[in-house]
Design a protein around this motif. Structure first.
Motif, mmCIF file in Angstrom:
data_model
loop_
_atom_site.group_PDB
_atom_site.id
_atom_site.type_symbol
_atom_site.label_atom_id
_atom_site.label_comp_id
_atom_site.label_asym_id
_atom_site.label_seq_id
_atom_site.Cartn_x
_atom_site.Cartn_y
_atom_site.Cartn_z
ATOM 1 N N ALA A 44 -9.877 6.981 40.994
ATOM 2 C CA ALA A 44 -10.529 5.653 40.968
ATOM 3 C C ALA A 44 -12.077 5.648 40.366
ATOM 4 N N ASN A 70 -19.173 1.218 29.424
ATOM 5 C CA ASN A 70 -18.304 1.143 30.475
ATOM 6 C C ASN A 70 -17.990 -0.434 30.715
ATOM 7 N N THR A 71 -17.325 -0.521 31.780
ATOM 8 C CA THR A 71 -17.021 -1.961 32.216
ATOM 9 C C THR A 71 -18.124 -2.609 32.617
ATOM 10 N N THR A 72 -19.176 -1.965 33.362
ATOM 11 C CA THR A 72 -20.424 -2.406 33.902
ATOM 12 C C THR A 72 -21.050 -3.185 32.621
ATOM 13 N N HIS A 121 -16.036 -5.547 42.835
ATOM 14 C CA HIS A 121 -16.879 -4.387 42.476
ATOM 15 C C HIS A 121 -18.233 -5.143 42.034
ATOM 16 N N ALA A 141 -20.226 -4.418 39.678
ATOM 17 C CA ALA A 141 -20.350 -4.811 38.090
ATOM 18 C C ALA A 141 -19.892 -5.964 37.938
ATOM 19 N N THR A 176 -10.591 -9.635 39.040
ATOM 20 C CA THR A 176 -10.118 -8.230 39.155
ATOM 21 C C THR A 176 -8.949 -7.979 39.086
ATOM 22 N N ALA A 184 -7.221 -4.718 39.821
ATOM 23 C CA ALA A 184 -6.837 -3.957 41.206
ATOM 24 C C ALA A 184 -8.183 -3.480 41.648
ATOM 25 N N ASN A 230 -10.649 -1.761 43.679
ATOM 26 C CA ASN A 230 -11.223 -0.432 43.800
ATOM 27 C C ASN A 230 -11.245 0.090 45.101
ATOM 28 N N ASP A 248 -11.759 -7.879 35.136
ATOM 29 C CA ASP A 248 -12.118 -6.785 35.243
ATOM 30 C C ASP A 248 -11.090 -5.724 35.601
ATOM 31 N N ALA A 275 -11.050 -2.212 35.099
ATOM 32 C CA ALA A 275 -11.260 -0.817 35.288
ATOM 33 C C ALA A 275 -10.525 -0.151 36.127
ATOM 34 N N GLN A 276 -9.864 -0.781 37.186
ATOM 35 C CA GLN A 276 -9.081 -0.021 37.894
ATOM 36 C C GLN A 276 -7.469 -0.200 37.707
ATOM 37 N N SER A 336 -13.198 0.658 30.984
ATOM 38 C CA SER A 336 -13.920 1.910 30.978
ATOM 39 C C SER A 336 -13.068 3.021 30.472
ATOM 40 N N HIS A 378 -13.600 6.253 30.734
ATOM 41 C CA HIS A 378 -13.656 7.337 31.696
ATOM 42 C C HIS A 378 -12.608 7.050 33.031
ATOM 43 N N LYS A 379 -12.111 5.969 33.039
ATOM 44 C CA LYS A 379 -10.858 5.524 34.159
ATOM 45 C C LYS A 379 -9.683 5.395 33.520
#
Ligand code: PMP
Length: 474
Positions: free
Chosen positions: A44, A106-108, A131, A133, A176, A178, A180, A205, A207-208, A228, A230-231
């Motif tokens: 995560a 990234n997401t942020t 989150h 962000a 969101t 999912a 985090n 969002d 990201a997750q 993101s 990287h996720k």
């Protein structure tokens, strides 16, 4: 305790199709001097790189060159690669054909970009479970804060009530995909429908959620999505904001600089700037073509694998993890909604006791790494309000801190089983090694674990002892 071979999980015909990640055979040192395969239960936070993504990046590197800035052949190749990546990410999220896809860090970064593009007097509506962000990117705007809902249905009801009471003017609802903290899936389409019924726009969002199930923002009626690389197994520093063009086209550039400026002149001692249109308007500076390409390849690889394969792998492991944790005395999993609500493989929990003493969550996480080769997270996961609210619902000793195990394509059943047996042992007997509490957290003493060759220091303890490092000495 360690099994020699990873235990397969999920139906075998699907298991064979799970894409491989770079570093799946990596071994890490323990404080005892042994080496064990690394049990990465921290997907995560960041996922490892897909083998396919790593290979694609290697193929691109000889061609690496400036984007939108050169006439050389490699510049043309890099520019085409970047623009095709934009199309691929647009497809990956299921955006409408005319949607804008912007690459970010990234997401942020993506949410902050949208935050700067809000029309004047926009009201932003978001939940306390988000989150940071998604919680903080709207500073400077009027924000309506909703609490942590007790069910997905209550989330929709709370939102509808807030929208009915919201002042006139533009509205943005932050959704969101999912959590985090708990992995639970929010009712994205129902929230977007409630927003649309009140003329509000929505940003997801993801990201997750992006790496764990299909995204279809056009079908869900979502206006923007942030994600993101990287996720989603593409850790090369890129993220994206994809969605409607109108608010983005009308906004001041997110960053001022080359690419965002179509023409700069001087008049009466001042610069006059004609800003570029989309997408360049919000992508000032040299773009991250490697990151964008990696993200595009990852998205295509995940889609080509099939979400049935990915979810069969992850849901089997997540069920094993949740069931196992529920059986360890003093381990309290956190959840917003009723047990069994749809979720990705993210599980946060508190440990009440460790070897007969009140547990320190960070010590538990440190011992899992130092003595068992397991990587998890501890703390509040950049979701302080959510963690605080959920910890209040369970009986625990250390306010504000929890542990989080999260699974993904790099996880095996052996990793999960190792965590469960290590936690069982820690709860019953406490750590086997000695640890010192320092301003930077718990450190094993001594800590003989050697760092990999490419780092100049021989052990983690030696690294901590360097004069410029704060923290514990061995
Ligand atoms: N939203 C959620 C739900 C997240 O889990 C995270 C990362 N933990 C973020 C946003 C921010 O992502 P990034 O750090 O990639 O900007």
């Amino acid at each position: 305790m360690l099994t020699e071979h990873p235990v397969p999980t999920g139906p075998t015909h699907l298991q064979d199709r799970v894409p491989r990640v770079v570093g799946s055979g990596l071994t890490v040192p323990l404080v005892t001097g042994q080496r064990v395969p690394y049990a990465n239960l921290d997907h995560a936070a960041s996922t490892p790189c897909l083998v396919e993504v790593g290979q694609a990046v290697e193929r691109l590197l000889p061609w690496y060159s400036s984007v939108h800035r050169g006439t050389g052949f490699t510049s043309r190749v890099a520019t085409l690669t970047y623009e095709r990546a934009r199309d691929a990410v647009r497809r990956f999220v299921g955006a409408a054909p005319g949607a804008t896809a912007l690459f970010t860090r990234n997401t942020t970064d993506a949410l902050n970009l949208l935050g700067r593009a809000l029309p004047p007097h926009t009201t932003v509506i978001r939940f306390a479970a988000d989150h940071h962000a998604a919680l903080l990117a709207w500073r400077g705007s009027r924000v309506c804060r909703l609490g942590v809902p007790a069910s997905p249905g209550q989330a929709v009801g709370l939102l509808a009530g807030a929208l009915a009471d919201a002042p006139r003017g533009p509205k943005l609802v932050v959704i969101t995909g999912a959590s985090n903290v708990t992995g639970e899936l929010w009712p994205v389409a129902a929230l977007a429908e409630a927003a649309a019924a009140h003329g509000a726009r929505t940003v997801l969002d993801a990201a997750q959620s992006a790496a764990h199930g299909p995204l279809d923002i056009a079908a869900w009626g979502v206006d923007w999505v942030a994600l993101s690389g990287h996720k989603m197994y593409a850790p090369f520093g890129a993220g994206a904001l994809v969605g409607a063009s109108d608010w983005l086209a009308g906004a001041e550039p997110y960053l001022a600089g080359g690419g965002a400026s179509a023409r700069v002149a001087e008049a009466e001692g001042r610069e006059t700037v004609l800003w570029s249109g989309l997408p360049h308007r919000h992508e000032a500076g040299s773009p991250n073509v490697v990151g964008a390409y990696a993200m595009a390849v990852a998205g295509e690889a995940l889609s080509a694998t099939g979400w049935d394969v990915i979810t069969a792998h992850e849901r089997g492991l997540a069920a094993r993890l949740r069931d196992g944790l529920a059986r360890i005395p003093g381990v309290c999993p956190l959840g917003m909604w009723e047990t069994g609500s749809p979720a990705v493989g993210v599980v946060s929990f508190g440990v009440s006791h460790c070897g007969g003493e009140p547990a320190d969550q960070r010590l538990v996480a440190t011992a899992l790494s130092a003595e068992h080769g397991i990587g998890i997270r501890d703390g509040a996961f950049c979701a302080h309000q959510a963690v605080r609210a959920l910890l209040c619902r369970v009986h625990r000793h250390q306010p504000g801190r929890a542990l989080r195990a999260s699974i993904g394509l790099g996880t095996t059943a052996e990793h999960v089983d190792r965590l469960l047996s290590a936690l069982t042992e820690l709860v019953a007997h406490g750590p086997r090694w000695t640890y010192r509490n320092t301003p930077d957290g718990w450190c094993p003493v001594p800590d003989p674990r050697p760092l990999p060759d490419f780092l100049e220091h021989r052990t983690l303890a030696a690294e901590r002892a360097r004069p410029e490092q704060k923290g514990c000495t061995p």
